[in-house]
Scaffold this active site. Structure first.
Site, short mmCIF file in Angstrom:
data_model
loop_
_atom_site.label_atom_id
_atom_site.label_comp_id
_atom_site.label_asym_id
_atom_site.label_seq_id
_atom_site.Cartn_x
_atom_site.Cartn_y
_atom_site.Cartn_z
N SER A 197 20.34 -32.53 60.66
CA SER A 197 21.16 -32.95 59.53
C SER A 197 22.21 -33.98 59.97
CB SER A 197 21.84 -31.73 58.91
OG SER A 197 22.54 -32.09 57.74
N GLY A 238 26.29 -33.77 65.24
CA GLY A 238 26.72 -33.97 66.62
C GLY A 238 25.67 -34.58 67.53
N THR A 272 24.65 -37.77 67.86
CA THR A 272 25.08 -39.02 68.49
C THR A 272 26.10 -38.76 69.59
OG1 THR A 272 24.67 -40.21 66.42
CG2 THR A 272 26.06 -41.30 68.05
N GLU A 329 21.06 -44.71 67.13
CA GLU A 329 20.87 -44.85 65.70
C GLU A 329 21.07 -46.32 65.29
OE1 GLU A 329 22.08 -41.63 62.36
OE2 GLU A 329 23.76 -42.67 63.31
N GLN A 352 15.81 -45.88 51.00
CA GLN A 352 15.29 -44.98 52.02
C GLN A 352 14.20 -45.67 52.85
OE1 GLN A 352 16.89 -41.85 52.23
NE2 GLN A 352 15.95 -42.07 54.24
#
Length: 352
Positions: free
Chosen positions: A27, A31, A33, A54, A95
């Site tokens: 989700s 945490g 990254t 990312e 998306q």
């Protein structure tokens, strides 16, 4: 800790390179990254570690600010300014753009991943990626659908985009059971255009938890038990509004049975009258789509990683300590060198 080995020394010691590739997923705001930032450049055994971050620069500064726009679109739909059709078209387009960097890199990487050597190998290179393409093509679209921001027809269009998976995929789903802590982490990021949407957060957590069960189911039933899957499908209840609410809000427990049932998978969400005949059987095209999804998932080695109560440092230690248990694949040394160059170029252009 062993001394880091140079590429030239390692290449002279092995006839082919061996790769461990791991996708950290889960989700938003959980945490991942922070973990990736703290992972060292070499393992305890001195193996080089490459990290793929990312693609936030692509999302925020290449053309449309995707993060701001998708959140604004969902807010406007909930205020009645957009119909479901309008929001679905916009959310699906956005998306798709979220998915583009993942799909491009996945295609380049897939051509270099050959046969599996098993686990507990002696890797030449460890590659750790912030999210798998499944996040943008399956997980986030399903969550958007469950929150009412994306229609069923647009969701189906998205899941078709999940690419085939080459051998040796290790997918680690990061899980944080403490919702208050999760909300606090998400809020503290304070990113422009990002909002703490509790409904979306719960939907995503539910989807990722269910994804693990779905992959386990696919690993068991594909490719030889299609008849068994079709029989289980007929026994599924129709997925209505009440089941959607239950899916999002009721705590999920890790499935511990001898075999995951279809009822515990993401496919149960698609038991809809729009996709089925009167007897509940899927139309041919939609059966192909869902069976195809299972076939794409069956090559993935999935694991849950509960980080509740752990500091980032402890998370990294635990994650790296289990690296030897993950799948290893063969590749040529030229491929290994190309991966290093690709990672550097990708991070330079895509990451913040």
């Amino acid at each position: 800790m062993s001394e880091p080995q140079s590429w030239s020394v390692m290449a002279s010691q092995m006839t082919s390179a061996q790769l461990i590739r791991v996708y950290l997923d889960g989700s938003m705001g959980i945490g991942k990254t922070s973990m990736l930032n703290e992972i060292p450049t070499h393992s305890l055994m001195g193996v080089p570690v490459l990290k793929v971050f990312e693609p936030m620069k692509y999302w925020r500064y290449y053309f449309t600010d995707l993060v701001t726009t998708v959140n604004d679109t969902c807010d406007r739909r909930r205020r009645g300014e957009f119909s479901l059709f309008q929001s679905s078209m916009i959310v699906t387009a956005l998306q798709s753009k979220f998915a583009d960097p993942y799909l491009v890199f996945h295609e380049r990487l897939s051509s270099k991943c050959h046969r599996i050597t098993g686990t507990r190998g002696n890797p030449s290179l460890i590659l750790i990626l912030d999210r798998h393409p499944i996040s943008a093509t399956v997980c986030f679209p399903i969550a958007r659908h469950l929150t009412g921001d994306c229609s069923l027809e647009m969701l189906i269009s998205m899941i078709i985009r999940l690419p085939q998976e080459p051998p040796g995929c290790n997918l680690v789903i990061v899980d944080l059971h403490d919702e208050k802590e999760h909300v606090s982490r998400l809020s503290s990021r304070n990113r422009t255009g990002e909002k703490t949407d509790l409904l979306m957060l719960r939907a995503l957590n539910a989807v990722y938890s269910c994804l693990v069960d779905t992959i386990m189911y696919a690993n068991h039933i594909c490719p030889y038990s299609k008849d068994e899957w079709e029989s289980e499908w007929l026994d599924l209840p129709w997925f209505d509004t009440s089941l959607a609410t239950t899916f999002i809000n009721e705590p999920r427990t890790d499935y511990r049975g001898s075999r995951v049932s279809l009822h515990h998978t993401l496919l149960a969400i698609f038991k809809r009258r729009e996709l089925c005949a009167e007897d509940g059987s899927l139309s041919t095209t939609h059966a192909w789509i869902l069976w195809g999804l299972l076939m794409k998932l069956r090559n993935i080695n999935v694991e849950r990683f509960n980080i509740t109560g752990l500091s980032t440092t402890k998370c990294v230690e635990s994650f790296m300590d289990t690296m030897s248990e993950r799948l290893v694949t063969h590749m040529s040394w030229n491929d290994a060198f190309e991966i290093e160059a690709d990672v550097l170029a990708y991070n330079k252009e895509m990451a913040m």
